[in-house]
Enzyme design. Structure first.
Site, mmCIF file in Angstrom:
data_model
loop_
_atom_site.group_PDB
_atom_site.id
_atom_site.type_symbol
_atom_site.label_atom_id
_atom_site.label_comp_id
_atom_site.label_asym_id
_atom_site.label_seq_id
_atom_site.Cartn_x
_atom_site.Cartn_y
_atom_site.Cartn_z
ATOM 1 N N GLY A 1 -0.546 1.579 9.953
ATOM 2 C CA GLY A 1 -1.200 1.988 8.721
ATOM 3 C C GLY A 1 -2.718 1.898 8.799
ATOM 4 N N ALA B 1 -1.452 2.343 16.113
ATOM 5 C CA ALA B 1 -1.068 3.579 15.429
ATOM 6 C C ALA B 1 -0.286 3.254 14.154
ATOM 7 C CB ALA B 1 -0.243 4.453 16.366
ATOM 8 N N LYS C 1 0.810 -1.226 0.000
ATOM 9 C CA LYS C 1 0.000 0.000 0.000
ATOM 10 C C LYS C 1 0.846 1.280 0.000
ATOM 11 C CE LYS C 1 -3.981 -2.038 2.354
ATOM 12 N NZ LYS C 1 -4.993 -1.872 3.403
HETATM 13 P P1 ATR Z 1 -1.121 -2.127 10.001
HETATM 14 O O1 ATR Z 1 -0.704 -1.549 8.691
HETATM 15 O O2 ATR Z 1 -1.994 -3.347 9.905
HETATM 16 O O3 ATR Z 1 -1.688 -1.106 10.935
HETATM 17 P P2 ATR Z 1 1.416 -1.937 11.281
HETATM 18 O O4 ATR Z 1 1.609 -0.640 10.619
HETATM 19 O O5 ATR Z 1 2.524 -2.934 11.350
HETATM 20 O O6 ATR Z 1 0.210 -2.726 10.623
HETATM 21 O O7 ATR Z 1 0.876 -1.644 12.760
HETATM 22 C C1 ATR Z 1 0.568 -2.651 13.668
HETATM 23 C C2 ATR Z 1 -0.014 -2.015 14.911
HETATM 24 O O8 ATR Z 1 -0.382 -3.044 15.831
HETATM 25 C C3 ATR Z 1 0.950 -1.112 15.650
HETATM 26 O O9 ATR Z 1 0.226 -0.060 16.246
HETATM 27 C C4 ATR Z 1 1.514 -2.058 16.724
HETATM 28 O O10 ATR Z 1 2.011 -1.417 17.858
HETATM 29 P P3 ATR Z 1 3.528 -0.816 17.867
HETATM 30 O O11 ATR Z 1 3.449 0.482 17.143
HETATM 31 O O12 ATR Z 1 3.853 -0.648 19.295
HETATM 32 O O13 ATR Z 1 4.379 -1.846 17.178
HETATM 33 C C5 ATR Z 1 0.271 -2.825 17.068
HETATM 34 N N1 ATR Z 1 0.538 -4.141 17.699
HETATM 35 C C6 ATR Z 1 1.017 -5.260 17.098
HETATM 36 N N2 ATR Z 1 1.069 -6.289 17.975
HETATM 37 C C7 ATR Z 1 0.610 -5.797 19.166
HETATM 38 C C8 ATR Z 1 0.419 -6.359 20.466
HETATM 39 N N3 ATR Z 1 0.721 -7.640 20.720
HETATM 40 N N4 ATR Z 1 -0.070 -5.552 21.430
HETATM 41 C C9 ATR Z 1 -0.373 -4.255 21.202
HETATM 42 N N5 ATR Z 1 -0.212 -3.675 19.980
HETATM 43 C C10 ATR Z 1 0.265 -4.423 18.978
#
Ligand code: ATR
Length: 273
Positions: free
Chosen positions: A129, A127, A65
Site C-alpha cells: 500500500g 509493492a 485505509k
Molecule cells: P504497506 O501498506 O505498509 O505497504 P503491505 O501492503 O503489507 O504494507 O506491504 C509490505 C511490503 O513490504 C511488501 O512489498 C512486502 O513484500 P511482499 O510483497 O513480498 O510481502 C515488503 N516486505 C515486508 N517485509 C519484507 C522483508 N523482510 N524483505 C523484503 N520486503 C519485505
C-alpha cells in the site's frame, strides 16, 4: 469547537494529535484533534458515529485505509490512484470526501531535503500500500526512470503495469537491479522487524539519496545498512509524516501550515534531537 481525529489500530502512539495541535496553534485555527482505536470490524460504525456527532474530518491509518476507501461518498483522483484513503473531510454539502496525502507528503519531504526528482533514476523497494500511494506523485515529478523491486515479484509487475500510463515505470527483481540509482525509497515494512530488503550493497554509492518511509528514535535497519555502505544522504519517514499531515490540514482548513518548526518539535518530543 471543530473536531478531528485519527482512526487506527493500534493508534495510541500516533504523533498526529501532537502535529495537528501544533499546526492549529501556528495558524490560529480553533480545533481539537483526538485518537480513536475501534476494533477492526467496528471501523465503519465508528466512522459513521464520529461524523453523525459533528466530526469535521479525520485521518485514517493502518489497518483502515482500504476500508475508508470503500466507505466514503466521493474520492479525490489521488485517493483513487492510491487505492486507499488517509484523510476524510466532511464537505459543506454533507459529502464524505476521501483523499490520500501520503504520496504528496513523501514528495514534499524529499524536496525539502533538496532531493532532485526530475530526470533522476529512482528505485522503489516494496509493492504494498505504501508503494502504491507513492507512485503517482513520484511519476508526476518526471523521473527518467522508476524501477519497482519487490520480494514477491509479481506484485511489482502488477503495480508497474497499473501505473505505466503515468510514466517510465518498470518492475525488476532484486537480482536484476543495475545501478546507478540516484534515489532509493524503501517502502517495505522490513525495518519493522529489523530486517533488510535483499538489496546488493554494490548499488549504494556516496552520491545516492536513501529514504526509508519508516522512522524510529534511532536509525532504521535500512538506513544503518546504507550508511555502512557509504550513503551520505539518508532520510527517514518522520518528515513524510509531518508533510502528509500538513497536506491533510490544508484539505480540511484551506490554510497550509509551515512544517519545519513542527518537525523540529516532533524530533525533540521523540528524543531524536
Ligand atoms: P504497506 O501498506 O505498509 O505497504 P503491505 O501492503 O503489507 O504494507 O506491504 C509490505 C511490503 O513490504 C511488501 O512489498 C512486502 O513484500 P511482499 O510483497 O513480498 O510481502 C515488503 N516486505 C515486508 N517485509 C519484507 C522483508 N523482510 N524483505 C523484503 N520486503 C519485505
Amino acid at each position: 469547537m471543530d473536531r478531528y481525529l485519527v482512526f487506527g489500530h493500534p493508534v495510541r502512539h500516533s504523533k498526529s494529535p501532537f502535529i495537528h495541535t501544533l499546526f492549529a496553534r501556528q495558524t490560529q485555527q480553533e480545533l481539537e484533534y483526538g485518537l480513536a482505536e475501534p476494533a477492526v470490524d467496528e471501523f465503519a460504525q465508528a466512522l459513521r458515529t464520529f461524523f453523525d456527532q459533528g466530526g469535521k474530518g479525520c485521518n485514517v491509518t493502518v489497518p483502515f485505509k482500504e476500508q475508508a476507501f470503500a466507505l466514503v461518498d466521493r474520492l479525490s483522483p489521488r485517493a483513487k490512484r492510491a487505492g486507499a484513503v488517509n484523510t476524510i473531510k466532511l464537505t459543506n454539502d454533507g459529502v464524505l470526501l476521501g483523499d490520500n496525502t501520503d504520496g504528496a507528503g513523501l514528495v514534499a519531504d524529499l524536496k525539502s531535503h533538496g532531493v532532485t526528482l526530475a530526470d533522476s533514476r529512482i528505485l522503489l523497494l516494496g509493492a504494498g500500500g505504501a508503494a502504491r500511494g507513492a507512485l503517482a506523485p513520484l511519476l508526476a515529478e518526471l523521473p527518467s526512470e522508476l524501477v519497482i523491486a519487490n520480494r514477491t515479484h509479481t506484485k511489482a509487475q502488477q503495480l508497474a503495469a497499473e501505473f505505466h500510463d503515468l510514466g517510465p515505470v518498470t518492475a525488476q527483481t532484486y537480482e536484476q537491479l543495475a545501478g546507478p540509482f540516484d534515489l532509493v525509497i524503501n517502502s517495505t515494512s522490513a525495518s519493522l522487524q529489523g530486517e533488510l530488503p535483499p538489496l546488493a550493497p554494490a548499488l549504494i554509492h556516496t552520491d545516492i539519496a536513501i529514504y526509508d518511509m519508516m522512522y524510529g528514535a534511532s536509525d532504521t535497519a535500512f538506513i544503518s545498512w546504507a550508511k555502512q555502505h557509504g550513503a551520505r544522504q539518508t532520510m527517514d519517514g518522520l518528515g513524510m509524516l509531518v508533510e502528509q499531515a500538513a497536506e491533510a490540514f490544508t484539505v480540511w482548513r484551506g490554510i497550509r501550515p509551515g512544517t519545519k518548526q513542527v518537525l523540529r518539535e516532533l524530533k525533540r518530543n521523540l528524543g531524536v534531537i
